[in-house]
Design a protein around this motif. Structure first.
Motif, PDB file in Angstrom:
ATOM      1  N   GLU A 853      26.296  -5.432  39.911  1.00  0.00           N
ATOM      2  CA  GLU A 853      25.534  -6.268  40.816  1.00  0.00           C
ATOM      3  C   GLU A 853      24.698  -5.455  41.508  1.00  0.00           C
ATOM      4  N   MET A 854      25.336  -4.300  42.372  1.00  0.00           N
ATOM      5  CA  MET A 854      24.235  -3.467  42.912  1.00  0.00           C
ATOM      6  C   MET A 854      23.286  -2.843  42.266  1.00  0.00           C
ATOM      7  N   ALA A 855      23.587  -2.260  41.106  1.00  0.00           N
ATOM      8  CA  ALA A 855      22.535  -1.676  40.062  1.00  0.00           C
ATOM      9  C   ALA A 855      21.409  -2.620  39.750  1.00  0.00           C
ATOM     10  N   ALA A 856      21.998  -3.882  39.580  1.00  0.00           N
ATOM     11  CA  ALA A 856      20.942  -5.022  39.426  1.00  0.00           C
ATOM     12  C   ALA A 856      19.616  -5.039  40.308  1.00  0.00           C
ATOM     13  N   GLU A 857      20.164  -5.103  41.701  1.00  0.00           N
ATOM     14  CA  GLU A 857      19.336  -5.193  42.638  1.00  0.00           C
ATOM     15  C   GLU A 857      18.653  -3.628  43.139  1.00  0.00           C
ATOM     16  N   GLY A 858      19.214  -2.795  42.483  1.00  0.00           N
ATOM     17  CA  GLY A 858      18.377  -1.476  42.739  1.00  0.00           C
ATOM     18  C   GLY A 858      19.103  -0.730  44.081  1.00  0.00           C
ATOM     19  N   SER A 859      20.180  -1.487  44.293  1.00  0.00           N
ATOM     20  CA  SER A 859      20.979  -0.673  45.577  1.00  0.00           C
ATOM     21  C   SER A 859      22.114   0.274  45.425  1.00  0.00           C
ATOM     22  N   LEU A 860      22.356   0.604  44.095  1.00  0.00           N
ATOM     23  CA  LEU A 860      23.683   1.180  44.044  1.00  0.00           C
ATOM     24  C   LEU A 860      23.623   2.730  44.529  1.00  0.00           C
ATOM     25  N   THR A 861      24.335   2.908  45.363  1.00  0.00           N
ATOM     26  CA  THR A 861      24.329   4.408  45.698  1.00  0.00           C
ATOM     27  C   THR A 861      26.269   4.712  45.645  1.00  0.00           C
ATOM     28  N   VAL A 862      26.594   5.938  45.836  1.00  0.00           N
ATOM     29  CA  VAL A 862      27.902   6.108  45.776  1.00  0.00           C
ATOM     30  C   VAL A 862      28.442   5.679  47.485  1.00  0.00           C
ATOM     31  N   PRO A 863      27.952   6.059  48.307  1.00  0.00           N
ATOM     32  CA  PRO A 863      28.474   5.576  49.796  1.00  0.00           C
ATOM     33  C   PRO A 863      28.215   4.096  49.766  1.00  0.00           C
ATOM     34  N   GLY A 864      27.124   3.683  49.134  1.00  0.00           N
ATOM     35  CA  GLY A 864      27.169   2.108  49.232  1.00  0.00           C
ATOM     36  C   GLY A 864      28.042   1.508  48.596  1.00  0.00           C
ATOM     37  N   ARG A 878      44.047  -0.271  48.018  1.00  0.00           N
ATOM     38  CA  ARG A 878      44.328   0.931  46.979  1.00  0.00           C
ATOM     39  C   ARG A 878      43.888   2.386  47.569  1.00  0.00           C
ATOM     40  N   GLY A 879      43.060   2.333  48.625  1.00  0.00           N
ATOM     41  CA  GLY A 879      42.663   3.593  49.378  1.00  0.00           C
ATOM     42  C   GLY A 879      42.144   4.599  48.622  1.00  0.00           C
ATOM     43  N   LYS A 880      42.482   5.714  48.409  1.00  0.00           N
ATOM     44  CA  LYS A 880      41.854   6.907  47.872  1.00  0.00           C
ATOM     45  C   LYS A 880      41.494   6.619  46.258  1.00  0.00           C
ATOM     46  N   GLU A 881      42.434   5.905  45.671  1.00  0.00           N
ATOM     47  CA  GLU A 881      42.533   5.668  44.125  1.00  0.00           C
ATOM     48  C   GLU A 881      41.113   4.678  43.871  1.00  0.00           C
ATOM     49  N   ALA A 882      41.068   3.794  45.016  1.00  0.00           N
ATOM     50  CA  ALA A 882      39.852   2.707  44.911  1.00  0.00           C
ATOM     51  C   ALA A 882      38.420   3.740  45.159  1.00  0.00           C
ATOM     52  N   ALA A 883      38.377   4.522  46.348  1.00  0.00           N
ATOM     53  CA  ALA A 883      37.391   5.389  46.556  1.00  0.00           C
ATOM     54  C   ALA A 883      36.915   6.190  45.476  1.00  0.00           C
ATOM     55  N   ASP A 884      37.896   6.989  44.798  1.00  0.00           N
ATOM     56  CA  ASP A 884      37.572   7.795  43.596  1.00  0.00           C
ATOM     57  C   ASP A 884      36.906   6.967  42.675  1.00  0.00           C
ATOM     58  N   PHE A 885      37.594   5.861  42.074  1.00  0.00           N
ATOM     59  CA  PHE A 885      37.016   5.368  41.219  1.00  0.00           C
ATOM     60  C   PHE A 885      35.577   4.476  41.585  1.00  0.00           C
ATOM     61  N   ALA A 886      35.379   4.439  42.668  1.00  0.00           N
ATOM     62  CA  ALA A 886      34.234   3.619  43.064  1.00  0.00           C
ATOM     63  C   ALA A 886      33.172   4.873  42.858  1.00  0.00           C
ATOM     64  N   ARG A 887      33.324   6.099  43.328  1.00  0.00           N
ATOM     65  CA  ARG A 887      32.490   7.301  43.102  1.00  0.00           C
ATOM     66  C   ARG A 887      32.243   7.572  41.725  1.00  0.00           C
ATOM     67  N   LYS A 888      33.249   7.621  40.916  1.00  0.00           N
ATOM     68  CA  LYS A 888      32.929   7.886  39.380  1.00  0.00           C
ATOM     69  C   LYS A 888      32.187   6.839  38.776  1.00  0.00           C
ATOM     70  N   ASP A 892      28.367   7.557  37.268  1.00  0.00           N
ATOM     71  CA  ASP A 892      28.278   7.101  36.036  1.00  0.00           C
ATOM     72  C   ASP A 892      27.143   6.112  35.506  1.00  0.00           C
ATOM     73  N   LEU A 893      26.995   5.034  36.312  1.00  0.00           N
ATOM     74  CA  LEU A 893      26.005   4.055  36.286  1.00  0.00           C
ATOM     75  C   LEU A 893      24.813   4.429  36.526  1.00  0.00           C
ATOM     76  N   MET A 894      24.720   5.252  37.564  1.00  0.00           N
ATOM     77  CA  MET A 894      23.324   5.560  37.959  1.00  0.00           C
ATOM     78  C   MET A 894      22.675   6.552  36.668  1.00  0.00           C
ATOM     79  N   LYS A 895      23.524   7.235  35.994  1.00  0.00           N
ATOM     80  CA  LYS A 895      22.875   7.852  34.843  1.00  0.00           C
ATOM     81  C   LYS A 895      22.295   7.053  33.768  1.00  0.00           C
ATOM     82  N   ARG A 896      22.858   5.809  33.798  1.00  0.00           N
ATOM     83  CA  ARG A 896      22.416   4.867  32.762  1.00  0.00           C
ATOM     84  C   ARG A 896      21.276   4.403  32.812  1.00  0.00           C
ATOM     85  N   SER A 897      20.772   3.927  31.651  1.00  0.00           N
ATOM     86  CA  SER A 897      19.230   3.012  31.549  1.00  0.00           C
ATOM     87  C   SER A 897      19.350   1.801  31.778  1.00  0.00           C
TER      88      SER A 897
END
Length: 959
Positions: A853-864, A878-888, A892-897
RNA sequence: GCGGGGGUAGUCAAGCCGGACAACGACGCGGGACUUAAGAUCCCGUCCUUAGUGGUUCGUGGGUUCGAAUCCCUCCCCCCGCACCA
């Protein structure tokens, strides 16, 4: 295979032509007119020629299936001396020629009947049509066939030239052309059709400089008239006997060979005596332009057969001159022999005239020193000369010695200085050939003056501008040519349009001693195809094809009753012809090989613009490249020269057609390699086998895979339609013979077995293939129980509402999973006993969808994304597990077309899709495949692989 | 000289208005299935590395960009047309 293909080719061709689906008659449909530039009749063609012709037939077939009324006419270009020279060689029983004819399948008993040029033309007209074009199944309108030596075609060409004349585009002036002293005009070209020697010779323009010497004029020839300001002396070869020639009031001294050549270019030359070179040495001659007396000195390098055998000396810029001066200075014996004053000779200093980047004031002096040349016969002198000329001409500027030309670039000054000298009567122009050229008859070829040559004035500025403007609105392929044609039209100058001598063609209407030459009678002709069949079928008589007739039908000038009265043509027929012209013209595509880019196409364009009203100007040009042999040109020894009918028999016409369409982009040369054709042949067999398999499907049940295949087929149809907007047959062929085949194979592999689906797909698929492989398509069409020809069935159009994006995404996903499993099996070398798949847990999918969703509106960033994730209680837990997954995920998504993101956004229930496909997966990998959700705590997971599961990337465990 | 085109993995050849690219596809090669066997056919693989990861690639050397086979510049190397030849 080959016997079968030959049989079905003949079968369907007979049916098509009997049903006359190849013939075009005006009706209510939109029209489409396409031609290939007709080939010159010079003998047999080879498989390379069929490339462009095949494009035309395939495009024509496609457009016909798309609902257009297609006019595809063919003809041949017999103008010129190709047929004359071939007939002559046959008459002489030239062994090479006979061998060539036999090798190409010419029946032995026909050869004796090919000794007259028109017999050759008639013979090859049949060969081209029957052995090439019909053999390839072209749906050309044979009734309209025309050849440029036909009398009716001649009527048309004469009319065209009258119109060019009306437009003020025919001009007459002297021209210097290569000619055999015996046979008249000849063409100097690398193929040496007219010649026995010297095909690569070029015409060089010498400036003749006149040096007054007593009551004589010593006439030097130079290629560098701009260097006259640097003249220091004059060179004469003491060993040569020169001739005295009367030229008007003047008496010229030149070499004998140059006199002979010159006598073909200048009127009234009269040989009145001779003079030894040695007699001239020691005199002084007044040099042109600088008007100073300069000494005449001896030089062995002045050859009688180059130029006039006399040379003016510019030692600053001519290495030969400087070298000769150096040698003479040292040669006391020679100076004494010719009574030269050594002091005066040694006093001669080069005069700097040109400033050249990278050189001092006297390039020749500098160069000879640098190269250490000390011998007048050193071959490096030639090299030095070329280098200095090249650098001087392009980067040099005339210096202050050069009077009013000081400061000019050398290339500008050259023309100006030459003109000034000619205007002042100090110089003339003389043409010569760069090497010896010998006619086929054995006599020398010279440059001969043609005093009253006719030209078409293609340089006319208004014509050029109008043509350029029109080209911007045309569909010209490749795009590079669209751009370049603008420059070519500027460059395209006046052009000799008639010639004399041994030549087939149409007499020039204003003076029948001239024959219209080959380029000029093949420019406007496509419009003639709109009416040619009226004459061919006898409705229109030769004598009725008058100027008023053509004015009426092509230009709309005059009235039907008047023209009918004048010609005796039925008014109804006149109206019909006029309407045909307006209906079929303009030409939509003119396709021709790349050799046409700078000759035929610009002439084609400018003639249309010059003669016809703007609504009849052409709409498109398609330039195709060649099929070449292993080492450049196609040749018998290197393969590829095999006769077209033989290749058709061996490989099958459709395999060849597919080869041409798919082997490479049309705008690149391809190398002929039989292995390629064989592979297209086997491609056709695979297609046919798969078609048979599809026909054998009898199931009633529909599953996801049916939806998928229908969706794919509609995508294919859409892709083809888009490709064909640019007549991109390669993409079309790729979709129809490669992608579609792969789709259908996947369908069958996935267990697809629905009779309805199969029937629908088959119907679409066979129609898709019909333009390129029409014979096999007809055969398959008939085999499906379809009525009528597939050749005139409607081309499949994409049904947008049948495109099922989720179905396609799901299959791609499945294929990805399979490929991952295969990868693991390959890398580990395990023979699997069972395989477990774990789809991503709910919380990861949630993170993923927030990220999308964030990517679709162009607002996707890691901290965001991290912040958004942490704002949800369920995830924050889920704490760190969720944060790590969000970062990954974010990274990953930002690299995609964009397209990739869209694909990921398509909803997909991975668990149920994999579960539904587990039987298929098990069969494919050869072990039971179990599917679980990573959320399922009761699932077996010995190595805790489930933790690695991600959205669209299930975790895999192999046992 | 003038004008134009091109250099992509073993070969051929797509891509080249920047992003799904380690790069379509074909051939070749390797493996598997099928077969008594061969062939054909069908699957899988084919830059290096590797439990599905990572690394280095698109003539050369620079540059622009978050990102280049794709855009700009340097250099190297191939090919074609230049007129009475279709």
């Amino acid at each position: 295979m080959s016997a079968w293909t030959t049989a079905i080719e003949a079968k369907w061709q007979a049916k098509w032509y009997a049903a006359r689906i190849n013939e075009a008659e005006r009706d209510e449909r939109p029209k489409f007119m396409i031609i290939f530039a007709y080939p010159g009749l010079t003998g047999y063609l080879h498989v390379g020629h069929m490339r462009g012709y095949t494009y035309v037939d395939a495009i024509a077939r496609y457009k016909r299936m798309c609902g257009y009324n297609v006019l595809f006419p063919v003809g041949t270009h017999a103008t010129g001396n190709g047929a004359i020279s071939l007939a002559k060689r046959i008459k002489e029983r030239d062994p090479k020629t006979i061998e060539y004819l036999l090798a190409n399948g010419c029946p032995e008993d026909v050869i004796p009947h090919l000794t007259e040029p028109m017999d050759v033309v008639n013979f090859f007209n049949e060969v081209y049509q029957n052995q090439y074009w019909r053999r390839f199944g072209f749906l050309a309108d044979w009734r309209r066939f025309t050849s440029t030596t036909n009398p009716d075609y001649g009527k048309f060409i004469q009319w065209q030239f009258r119109k060019l004349n009306d437009a003020g585009l025919l001009i007459q002036k002297p021209y210097f052309a290569p000619a055999c002293v015996e046979c008249g005009p000849v063409a100097i070209d690398a193929s040496e059709t007219d010649l026995s020697k010297g095909g690569s010779a070029e015409t060089t323009e010498y400036t003749l400089l006149k040096f007054r010497c007593g009551d004589l004029f010593l006439v030097a020839a130079t290629l560098r008239p701009e260097t006259v300001y640097g003249q220091t002396n004059f060179w004469v070869n003491p060993e040569v006997e020169y001739v005295k020639v009367r030229r008007g009031d003047e008496t010229w001294v030149i070499s004998r060979p140059s006199y002979e050549k010159m006598s073909y270019q200048k009127d009234g030359l009269e040989l009145i005596g001779t003079v030894k070179g040695s007699e001239l040495i020691g005199k002084e001659a007044v040099a042109p332009v600088i008007h100073r007396p300069i000494p005449v000195l001896p030089a062995a390098f002045a050859k009688p057969d180059v130029g006039t055998g006399l040379v003016t000396s510019v030692p600053s810029d001519a290495p030969d001159d400087w070298m000769a001066l150096l040698l003479l200075r040292e040669n006391e014996e020679a100076m004494a022999r010719y009574g030269l004053d050594p002091e005066k000779v040694r006093a001669i200093r080069p005069i700097p005239i040109i400033d050249t980047k990278g050189y001092g004031p006297m390039p020749a002096v500098e160069m000879i020193e640098k190269m250490g040349i000390t011998d007048g016969n050193d071959p490096r002198l030639e090299e030095a000369k070329k280098q200095i000329y090249k650098d001087g001409f392009h980067t040099g500027r005339m210096n202050e010695t050069c009077a009013e030309f000081a400061g000019l670039r050398v290339d500008e000054a050259k023309e100006l200085i030459k003109k000034m000298m000619i205007d002042a009567g100090e110089a003339e122009v003389f043409y010569d050939l760069s090497e010896e050229v010998v006619c086929r008859c054995g006599k020398p070829v010279v440059i001969k003056k043609v005093p009253d040559q006719w030209f078409i004035d293609y340089g006319n500025p208004a014509l050029t501008e109008a043509t350029k403007a029109h080209c911007r609105s045309m569909h010209i392929l490749p795009p590079e040519f669209y751009t370049n044609v603008q420059g070519i039209l500027d460059w395209f100058r006046e052009r000799a349009c008639v010639r004399q001598g041994n030549w087939l063609g149409t007499p020039f209407p204003f003076d029948p001693k001239w024959i219209i030459e080959a380029i000029s009678d093949s420019t406007l002709y496509p419009i003639y195809y709109t009416i040619s069949h009226y004459h061919n079928t006898g409705l229109l008589k030769l004598e009725q094809m008058t100027e008023e007739f053509f004015d009426l039908v092509f230009l709309g000038e005059g009235t039907v009753p008047d023209v009918a009265a004048a010609t005796g043509i039925e008014p109804g027929l006149l109206r019909r012809i006029r309407e045909d012209v307006l209906y079929f013209y303009p030409l939509d595509i003119n396709l021709g090989g790349k050799e046409h880019m700078t000759v035929h196409f610009p002439a084609f364009l400018k003639n249309h613009v010059a003669v016809l009203p703007s609504e009849l100007w052409p709409r498109g040009i398609f330039v195709n490249w060649y099929v070449t042999g292993k080492l450049g040109k196609i040749s018998k020894s290197k393969g590829g020269a095999e006769p077209i009918p033989d290749a058709a028999g061996r490989f099958g016409v459709d395999a060849l057609r597919l080869y041409y369409a798919h082997i490479a982009a049309p705008f690149a040369d391809v190398e002929w390699d039989e292995g390629n054709i064989e592979s297209y042949s086997s491609r056709m067999e695979r297609v046919m086998r798969t078609v048979e398999e599809l026909k054998g499907l009898k199931g009633k049940e529909r599953s996801v895979i049916d939806q998928w295949l229908i969706s794919r087929m509609n995508n294919r149809a859409g892709n083809i339609a888009a490709a064909m907007d640019d007549y991109d047959l390669r993409r079309m062929a790729n979709e129809a013979y490669f992608e579609t085949l792969a789709d259908v194979r996947w369908y069958i592999r996935r267990g697809g077995n629905n009779a309805d689906t199969a029937a629908r797909v088959l119907s679409m698929w066979v129609r898709m293939m019909a333009p390129i492989t029409p014979h096999i398509a007809e055969e398959m069409w008939e085999g499906m129980g379809q009525k009528g020809f597939v050749s005139i069935a409607p081309y499949p159009e994409p049904m947008v509402d049948e495109i099922d994006r989720p179905a396609e995404v799901a299959e791609e996903y499945l294929a990805d999973v399979m490929s991952d499993i295969n990868e693991i099996l390959r890398v580990t070398g395990i023979s699997p006993k069972r395989i477990m798949l774990y789809t991503a847990p709910e919380w990861k999918r949630e993170v993923h969808s927030i990220a999308l969703e964030m990517a679709a509106e162009g607002s996707l960033t890691v901290p965001g994304l991290t912040k958004a994730v942490m704002s949800r209680d369920g995830l924050k837990r889920r704490g760190k597990e969720a944060a790590d997954f969000a970062r990954k995920t974010a990274e990953d998504l930002m690299k995609r077309s964009e397209a990739e993101k869209k694909r990921l956004s398509v909803k997909l229930d991975e668990l149920s899709y994999l579960t539904g496909s587990s039987a298929f997966l098990s069969k494919e990998v050869g072990a039971p495949v179990e599917v679980y959700s990573a959320d399922d705590d009761s699932a077996p997971d010995p190595q805790k692989k489930a933790r690695a599961a991600g959205p669209r990337r299930p975790a895999i465990y192999v046992e």
